[in-house]
Design a protein around this motif. Structure first.
Motif, PDB file in Angstrom:
ATOM      1  N   ILE A  88      28.173  10.394 113.259  1.00 52.18           N
ATOM      2  CA  ILE A  88      28.976  10.910 114.128  1.00 52.18           C
ATOM      3  C   ILE A  88      29.844  12.091 113.195  1.00 52.18           C
ATOM      4  O   ILE A  88      30.300  12.844 113.837  1.00 52.18           O
ATOM      5  N   ARG A  89      30.143  11.791 112.154  1.00 52.82           N
ATOM      6  CA  ARG A  89      30.884  12.624 111.316  1.00 52.82           C
ATOM      7  C   ARG A  89      30.453  14.028 110.993  1.00 52.82           C
ATOM      8  O   ARG A  89      30.761  15.104 110.261  1.00 52.82           O
ATOM      9  N   GLU A  92      30.078  18.312 115.484  1.00 53.34           N
ATOM     10  CA  GLU A  92      30.584  17.956 116.830  1.00 53.34           C
ATOM     11  C   GLU A  92      29.759  17.620 117.784  1.00 53.34           C
ATOM     12  O   GLU A  92      29.711  16.763 118.705  1.00 53.34           O
ATOM     13  N   CYS A  95      29.213  13.830 117.501  1.00 56.21           N
ATOM     14  CA  CYS A  95      30.387  13.441 117.859  1.00 56.21           C
ATOM     15  C   CYS A  95      30.156  13.150 119.255  1.00 56.21           C
ATOM     16  O   CYS A  95      30.459  12.092 120.008  1.00 56.21           O
ATOM     17  N   ASP A  96      29.870  14.271 120.134  1.00 57.56           N
ATOM     18  CA  ASP A  96      29.759  14.137 121.464  1.00 57.56           C
ATOM     19  C   ASP A  96      28.739  13.434 122.114  1.00 57.56           C
ATOM     20  O   ASP A  96      28.982  12.671 122.945  1.00 57.56           O
ATOM     21  N   GLN A  99      29.849   9.610 121.859  1.00 56.14           N
ATOM     22  CA  GLN A  99      30.766   9.348 123.123  1.00 56.14           C
ATOM     23  C   GLN A  99      30.029   9.061 124.243  1.00 56.14           C
ATOM     24  O   GLN A  99      30.212   8.257 125.094  1.00 56.14           O
ATOM     25  N   SER A 367      35.839   8.701 115.981  1.00 54.87           N
ATOM     26  CA  SER A 367      35.121   9.667 116.448  1.00 54.87           C
ATOM     27  C   SER A 367      36.000  10.630 116.846  1.00 54.87           C
ATOM     28  O   SER A 367      35.949  11.904 116.747  1.00 54.87           O
ATOM     29  N   ASP A 370      38.226  12.151 113.651  1.00 54.33           N
ATOM     30  CA  ASP A 370      37.365  12.814 112.584  1.00 54.33           C
ATOM     31  C   ASP A 370      37.119  14.228 113.345  1.00 54.33           C
ATOM     32  O   ASP A 370      36.235  14.948 112.723  1.00 54.33           O
ATOM     33  N   ARG A 371      37.288  14.585 114.667  1.00 55.07           N
ATOM     34  CA  ARG A 371      36.984  15.735 115.160  1.00 55.07           C
ATOM     35  C   ARG A 371      37.865  16.917 114.324  1.00 55.07           C
ATOM     36  O   ARG A 371      37.252  17.757 114.052  1.00 55.07           O
ATOM     37  N   ILE A 374      35.802  17.342 110.941  1.00 57.09           N
ATOM     38  CA  ILE A 374      34.433  17.879 111.190  1.00 57.09           C
ATOM     39  C   ILE A 374      34.534  19.305 111.417  1.00 57.09           C
ATOM     40  O   ILE A 374      34.146  20.127 110.827  1.00 57.09           O
TER      41      ILE A 374
END
Length: 384
Positions: A88-89, A92, A95-96, A99, A367, A370-371, A374
């Motif tokens: 996830i990290r 992006e 991460c998306d 989700q 998540s 951490d945006r 990131i």
């Protein structure tokens, strides 16, 4: 990753398919972690500390086999979440995708229930039991799913989220879980109030409060006037408040749970520091089941040391997200606050420390947080 999330949340009791997918996932992501030089973060250190206190309490438990069985299950879910987190990290896009995977997994659980349960049986029993899921955990999954989708709608204003929010909310209600209902309402309320407060306009804030009031009134009407929802949930909510006011009720669930809490505190006093071992309340108390309260369950299981370590994760999340919100004023951090507070309050009415699905959903908190890190790594040209 998405296939694993779907099975992890929606088909965890479908063996051997789930076991095969989990083994493949762990193998692939272990290779990924080592080849990408995965570094340890707070969540990894928290996992190690949590497992160590669980191990120590299990070693000194009178029911060492029972405690070690629960410890093994805990190790499994922490391995999975610690392998997911670096993915996830990483960027992006990942991460998306994570989700999206969470939403698809929760939706798959709802589809599974609807497809496999005869229509005539829907509403006759608490949702989740027909597919082998604990009704409370089933309700929690959709309560958190509703919160996540509400955040996505408020941030992106995509109307496609609205019908899914309605379906997730109904499935949460059909679980008959009073605690899941409270979690959904609390997290949704914090998000709405926070979102409209963030606008800096008193009229918009009043609009948000009015909207929240309308939703609450409609919900009360729905669970008290609809025959199906009243039998599954409304009656339980009414009798809960009646028991709190001392009125006699035909439903003793609340009184039993209060008795469980009292017995758990008595057991905790006997071994206050490290507890009596994971999952031993059901044996020592004689109830044959968990205490329906995560705080008392952990106090009996791993004592004061263990409960401090366990909830340090939530404290860390709150501190970090409040700091980020003060500097950025971004709405996504309101969602994290809503989810964390809902989880803390929800633990008053359920035992979540061994819920595999909820551990993965909680990574959604991280998540969102951490945006920022990131994006910072991207600007600095740092990767790991």
């Amino acid at each position: 990753m998405i296939l694993f999330l779907v099975f992890f949340i929606a088909f965890a009791n479908v063996r051997p398919a789930y076991v095969i997918i989990e083994i493949v996932f762990i193998g692939v992501f272990l290779i990924r972690a080592f080849t990408r030089n995965m570094r340890l973060e707070f969540y990894a250190y928290w996992s190690i500390a949590y497992l160590l206190v669980g191990l120590v309490s299990a070693i000194f438990s009178s029911y060492i086999t029972v405690s070690f069985q629960m410890l093994i299950s805990t190790i499994q879910v922490l391995v999975v979440t610690n392998l997911l987190l670096p993915y996830i990290r990483d960027n992006e896009r990942n991460c998306d995708l994570f989700q999206i995977g969470i939403i698809l997994a929760i939706a798959s659980l709802g589809i599974r229930l609807i497809v496999t349960t005869p229509f005539s049986s829907l509403g006759l029993m608490r949702a989740g039991s027909s597919i082998g899921y604990n009704a409370n955990e089933f309700g929690f999954i959709f309560a958190y799913g509703t919160t996540v989708l509400s955040y996505l709608f408020l941030e992106n204003r995509k109307k496609i989220y609205l019908p899914i929010i309605v379906v997730f909310s109904i499935l949460c209600l059909l679980s008959g879980s009073r605690t899941a209902l409270a979690v959904m309402l609390i997290s949704f309320s914090i998000q709405i109030i926070g979102h409209y407060t963030q606008q800096g306009d008193i009229l918009k804030f009043i609009k948000g409060i009015f909207f929240l009031g309308v939703i609450l009134i409609l919900l009360i009407i729905l669970i008290t006037q609809n025959e199906v929802l009243y039998d599954i949930l409304g009656r339980r909510v009414v009798t809960f408040f009646e028991s709190l006011t001392g009125r006699e009720t035909s439903e003793g669930s609340t009184l039993i749970r209060l008795s469980m809490i009292s017995d758990a505190l008595d057991l905790f006093v006997k071994k206050p520091l490290l507890g009596s071992g994971l999952n031993t309340f059901r044996i020592y108390s004689g109830y044959g089941t968990y205490s329906h309260n995560n705080y008392t369950e952990l106090l009996v299981s791993i004592g004061l040391v263990g409960i401090f370590i366990y909830y340090s994760l939530f404290i860390w999340l709150l501190i970090k997200v409040i700091r980020l919100y003060k500097t950025t004023k971004e709405g996504k951090y309101i969602c994290v606050v809503a989810l964390v507070f809902a989880a803390l309050i929800g633990d008053l009415g359920t035992v979540s420390y061994y819920s595999e699905s909820l551990y993965v959903i909680w990574l959604f908190f991280v998540s969102l947080i951490d945006r920022k890190s990131i994006n910072s790594r991207k600007m600095l040209g740092v990767s790991y």
